[in-house]
Design an enzyme around this catalytic site. Structure first.
Site, short mmCIF file in Angstrom:
data_model
loop_
_atom_site.label_atom_id
_atom_site.label_comp_id
_atom_site.label_asym_id
_atom_site.label_seq_id
_atom_site.Cartn_x
_atom_site.Cartn_y
_atom_site.Cartn_z
CG HIS A 125 43.02 45.21 30.76
ND1 HIS A 125 42.08 45.24 31.76
CD2 HIS A 125 43.39 43.91 30.63
CE1 HIS A 125 41.90 44.02 32.23
NE2 HIS A 125 42.69 43.20 31.56
CE LYS A 128 38.59 42.32 31.46
NZ LYS A 128 39.48 41.33 30.93
CB SER A 137 45.16 41.70 32.63
OG SER A 137 45.81 40.47 32.88
C1 LIG Z 1 39.48 39.86 30.96
C2 LIG Z 1 40.45 39.42 29.96
C3 LIG Z 1 40.11 38.49 28.99
C4 LIG Z 1 38.81 37.74 29.02
O1 LIG Z 1 37.78 38.51 28.51
P1 LIG Z 1 36.29 38.18 28.96
O2 LIG Z 1 35.46 38.91 27.99
O3 LIG Z 1 36.16 38.65 30.36
O4 LIG Z 1 36.14 36.69 28.86
C5 LIG Z 1 41.01 38.23 28.00
N1 LIG Z 1 42.23 38.81 27.97
C6 LIG Z 1 42.60 39.68 28.90
C7 LIG Z 1 43.96 40.31 28.83
C8 LIG Z 1 41.74 40.01 29.94
O5 LIG Z 1 42.11 40.85 30.88
#
Ligand SMILES: *Cc1c(COP(=O)(O)O)cnc(C)c1O
Length: 387
Positions: free
Chosen positions: A209, A241, A181
């Site tokens: 991602h 995302k 990430s």
């Molecule tokens: C953003 C993220 C999460 C968390 O997901 P949310 O739905 O925002 O709680 C989990 N794993 C990774 C790799 C992330 O980047």
């Protein structure tokens, strides 16, 4: 003297300030894609994870509104009581089909999914193997699992193999981000699966991602690397995302997913996500599959940004995803760079420890299909100006 001397939080905050670690929030008062009004000032944002620009898509908004009118704005209970509604049921079937697995389970967030999944899969007497750069919520899931925990250096398959080979645990689980990430690079899922085959381990990947962005029709990193159908793979992705909504899901073999539903405390003991959000995700899946121009456009922008940043004094990482970090190093210079961009009307967040290892503070620039070529050029000009 503070009222509770053992809890001197003024002192805690002062130490945070001294280390340039304090985080602040800014109020977004209006948004039109990446064009934000923040604390009264217009800012062009390179901070969001709205990679496909779907968060304000009219079809998603209409789907949420329609479901809100039918189901209300709250699900009123856990999915295992009366919170599992029509849109959730339909969404899970569509998610499973989209990533090519027998079954999927829709969680409230990615954080909840990971913190619930790992302890549902392994416990005392088992072992879990985790990449050193995994996301915080995978790390927390590993902590909660009470299994023997092995952290292997970032994508170091030789060390992982050694750890797998010497572990005598009954059940072994390897967990990894699919796209890291804060760095933007892809995990070698094919090679990881081969190791898991050899040592009878399960592989759980977090594709927060990659989902929506990578693979044919945006079906994610596992599809991109040709391993989506592997029965040894448990696929998890977030929907806040690229999908532009909220929540997350896990997809895999039907019995595994059923077991997760029986055991994941963050699924069982949390109120279900509102049906209107599930309805919006259904519309998002359709847009992800049908509007391939979004992926093409953001890929073109990524190439343009990388080419333009090549001559800058900061270190560019080898990433060809929408995540393009510029490594500055220490905390304060990173904050200064972010502030200099903000003065020029641009928002790229400074990311510091503990989100990234000490000494690798960075500007995490992220691109969206909602950006234009001119937006990217504005950022490039500002970076050159600051340099
Ligand atoms: C953003 C993220 C999460 C968390 O997901 P949310 O739905 O925002 O709680 C989990 N794993 C990774 C790799 C992330 O980047």
């Amino acid at each position: 003297m503070p009222p509770h001397p053992a809890h001197d939080h003024a002192q805690c905050l002062a130490e945070f300030d001294a280390a340039s670690l304090r985080r602040t929030r800014r109020v977004v008062q209006a948004k039109d894609g990446p064009h934000l009004l923040v604390d009264g000032r217009p800012l062009l944002s390179f901070a969001s994870n709205d990679y496909l620009g779907l968060s304000q898509h009219p079809a998603l908004i209409a789907a949420a509104q329609e479901a809100a009118a039918r189901y209300g704005v709250g699900a009123t209970a856990s999915p295992l009581v009366c919170g599992h509604e029509g849109p959730h049921e339909a969404l899970e079937a569509e998610l499973a089909a989209f990533v090519g697995r027998p079954r999927a389970l829709y969680f409230g967030s990615g954080y909840l999914a990971n913190v619930g999944l790992v302890p549902a899969l392994v416990g005392r007497g088992d072992a879990v193997f985790s990449d050193a750069l995994n996301h915080a919520c995978l790390i927390d899931g590993v902590r909660l699992a009470r299994a023997e925990a092995h952290v292997y250096p970032h994508v170091d398959l030789a060390t992982l193999e050694q750890q797998l080979a010497t572990s005598s645990a009954q059940r072994k689980l390897v967990v990894t981000d699919a796209v890291f990430s804060m760095d933007g690079n892809l995990a070698p899922l094919r090679e990881l699966l081969a190791l898991c085959e050899r040592h009878d381990a399960l592989l759980m990947v977090d594709d927060a991602h990659g989902f929506g962005v990578l693979g044919p029709d945006g079906r994610g990193s596992a599809a991109h690397l040709g391993v989506a159908g592997s029965p040894r793979l448990l696929y998890m992705a977030t929907l806040g995302k690229a999908a532009g909504c909220a929540g997350a899901f896990v997809a895999g073999e039907a019995d595994t997913v059923e077991w997760v539903m029986q055991r994941a405390r963050t699924y069982i003991f949390a109120t279900a996500t509102p049906a209107m959000v599930a309805a919006a995700v259904r519309a998002s899946l359709k847009a992800i599959a049908e509007e391939g121009w979004r992926r093409e456009h953001v890929a073109t922008l990524t190439e343009r940004l990388r080419a333009g940043m090549a001559g800058l004094p900061w270190r560019l990482l080898a990433s060809d995803t929408c995540i393009q970090p510029l490594i500055v190093g220490e905390n304060q210079p990173t904050l200064d760079l972010a502030a200099a961009l903000r003065e020029r009307g641009l928002w790229a967040p400074a990311i510091r420890p503990p989100t990234v290892p000490a000494g690798t503070a960075r500007l995490r620039i992220s691109l969206s299909a909602a950006h234009s070529t001119q937006d990217v050029d504005r950022l490039l000009n500002a970076l050159a100006d600051v340099a």
